[in-house]
Design a protein around this motif. Structure first.
Motif, PDB file in Angstrom:
ATOM      1  N   MET A   1       0.858  -1.420   0.034  1.00 23.31           N
ATOM      2  CA  MET A   1      -0.092   0.028  -0.121  1.00 23.31           C
ATOM      3  C   MET A   1       0.862   1.400  -0.058  1.00 23.31           C
ATOM      4  O   MET A   1       0.443   2.158  -0.754  1.00 23.31           O
ATOM      5  CB  MET A   1      -0.947  -0.063   1.036  1.00 23.31           C
TER       6      MET A   1
ATOM      7  N   THR B   1     -12.051   4.695  -1.878  1.00 22.79           N
ATOM      8  CA  THR B   1     -11.687   3.458  -2.048  1.00 22.79           C
ATOM      9  C   THR B   1     -10.222   2.953  -1.525  1.00 22.79           C
ATOM     10  O   THR B   1     -10.149   2.149  -0.851  1.00 22.79           O
ATOM     11  CB  THR B   1     -11.701   3.037  -3.509  1.00 22.79           C
ATOM     12  N   HIS B   2      -9.386   3.834  -1.993  1.00 27.86           N
ATOM     13  CA  HIS B   2      -8.051   3.792  -1.144  1.00 27.86           C
ATOM     14  C   HIS B   2      -7.915   4.087   0.214  1.00 27.86           C
ATOM     15  O   HIS B   2      -7.457   3.172   1.065  1.00 27.86           O
ATOM     16  CB  HIS B   2      -6.842   4.744  -1.935  1.00 27.86           C
TER      17      HIS B   2
ATOM     18  N   ILE C   1      -9.514   0.931   2.155  1.00 28.31           N
ATOM     19  CA  ILE C   1      -8.585  -0.012   2.285  1.00 28.31           C
ATOM     20  C   ILE C   1      -7.599   0.172   3.478  1.00 28.31           C
ATOM     21  O   ILE C   1      -6.939  -0.472   4.171  1.00 28.31           O
ATOM     22  CB  ILE C   1      -7.592  -0.388   0.898  1.00 28.31           C
ATOM     23  N   THR C   2      -7.103   1.503   3.319  1.00 28.59           N
ATOM     24  CA  THR C   2      -6.065   1.943   4.347  1.00 28.59           C
ATOM     25  C   THR C   2      -6.801   1.833   5.795  1.00 28.59           C
ATOM     26  O   THR C   2      -5.888   1.403   6.847  1.00 28.59           O
ATOM     27  CB  THR C   2      -5.514   3.462   3.968  1.00 28.59           C
TER      28      THR C   2
ATOM     29  N   ALA D   1      -8.950  -0.346   6.762  1.00 32.14           N
ATOM     30  CA  ALA D   1      -9.222  -1.747   6.971  1.00 32.14           C
ATOM     31  C   ALA D   1      -7.731  -2.355   7.511  1.00 32.14           C
ATOM     32  O   ALA D   1      -7.765  -2.811   8.417  1.00 32.14           O
ATOM     33  CB  ALA D   1      -9.555  -2.432   5.930  1.00 32.14           C
ATOM     34  N   LEU D   2      -6.683  -1.852   6.863  1.00 29.96           N
ATOM     35  CA  LEU D   2      -5.448  -2.312   7.287  1.00 29.96           C
ATOM     36  C   LEU D   2      -5.257  -1.873   8.794  1.00 29.96           C
ATOM     37  O   LEU D   2      -4.552  -2.526   9.465  1.00 29.96           O
ATOM     38  CB  LEU D   2      -4.164  -1.965   6.387  1.00 29.96           C
TER      39      LEU D   2
END
Length: 234
Positions: free
Chosen positions: A31, A193-194, A197-198, A200-201
């Motif tokens: 990422m 969207t990015h 994901i960030t 979630a991580l």
């Protein structure tokens, strides 16, 4: 016999945990690389003037991501090695790495909570600047930067009634480009969207690095032959 069974179970648990943390570190590194070298962020970075908020956040995100990935990988390797060798010192080093990761992720989560739209605003401000300069002076290099942004995000201009568009603005979106989505909408969609994901991580990392993580290692040290503890509990 029961003591060795507990040792084997604790070792397997720690090895699985270390493997999961190693995978998490690889995802974080990917990422970070995507954020810095990915086409979408790279094209915005080339168009962003020096000293802008976007440039500072771009570098901060990359270095933070690489640092987290390094700490996660180091912690996973130290924990796995300590589990195999039953070395309390290495286990303590692994837990120290995990504690640092937990603190950094906590800061990242707080920053995102208090500034949810800061990255989006910085990117959109850069696009607005490039758009306005390209429209005012079609022969400037900004025109090529604007076209590069639009081709990368598969968008075109800003939606407005045709009667309100100047000739330079109308020329930006002709033919197939006229069917593309509005660039403000396209950029927001990509960034969200990015960002999802960030987030979630970050959440997975916080859960994995929570104070409950050292428990398997502590159990392993407690169940070593002779019942001795080779390192203090974390």
């Amino acid at each position: 016999m029961g003591s060795w069974s507990r040792v084997s179970a604790a070792k397997c648990q720690m090895l699985l945990t270390s493997f999961f943390v190693l995978l998490l570190g690889l995802f974080v590194a990917a990422m970070a690389a995507l954020t810095y070298f990915g086409a979408h962020f790279a094209v915005i970075g080339r168009a962003s003037p020096e000293g802008t908020p976007y440039e500072a956040m771009h570098r901060w995100a990359f270095y933070t991501g690489i640092s987290l990935a390094g700490l996660l990988t180091l912690g996973a390797v130290l924990s796995a090695t300590a589990t195999v060798r039953e070395a309390g010192g290495l286990m303590a080093g692994g837990f120290l790495c995990f504690a640092l990761v937990f603190c950094i992720l906590g800061q990242v989560a707080l920053w995102r909570f208090h500034n949810p739209a800061q990255v989006e605003d910085a990117v959109l401000d850069t696009y607005d600047l490039v758009y306005e300069q390209a429209v005012k002076n079609p022969s400037s290099p900004r025109r090529q930067e604007l076209l590069a942004i639009q081709d990368t995000f598969l968008c075109c201009g800003k939606r407005a009634p045709s009667s309100l568009l100047g000739s330079s603005e109308a020329d930006l979106c002709t033919g197939e480009e006229a069917t593309r989505q509005d660039c403000l909408q396209g950029i927001r969609s990509f960034l969200r969207t990015h960002g999802g994901i960030t987030s979630a991580l970050t959440g997975v990392g916080l859960v994995s690095m929570s104070p409950r993580l050292p428990a398997p290692g502590a159990s392993l040290l407690q169940t070593l032959p002779g019942g001795t503890r080779t390192s203090p509990p974390i």
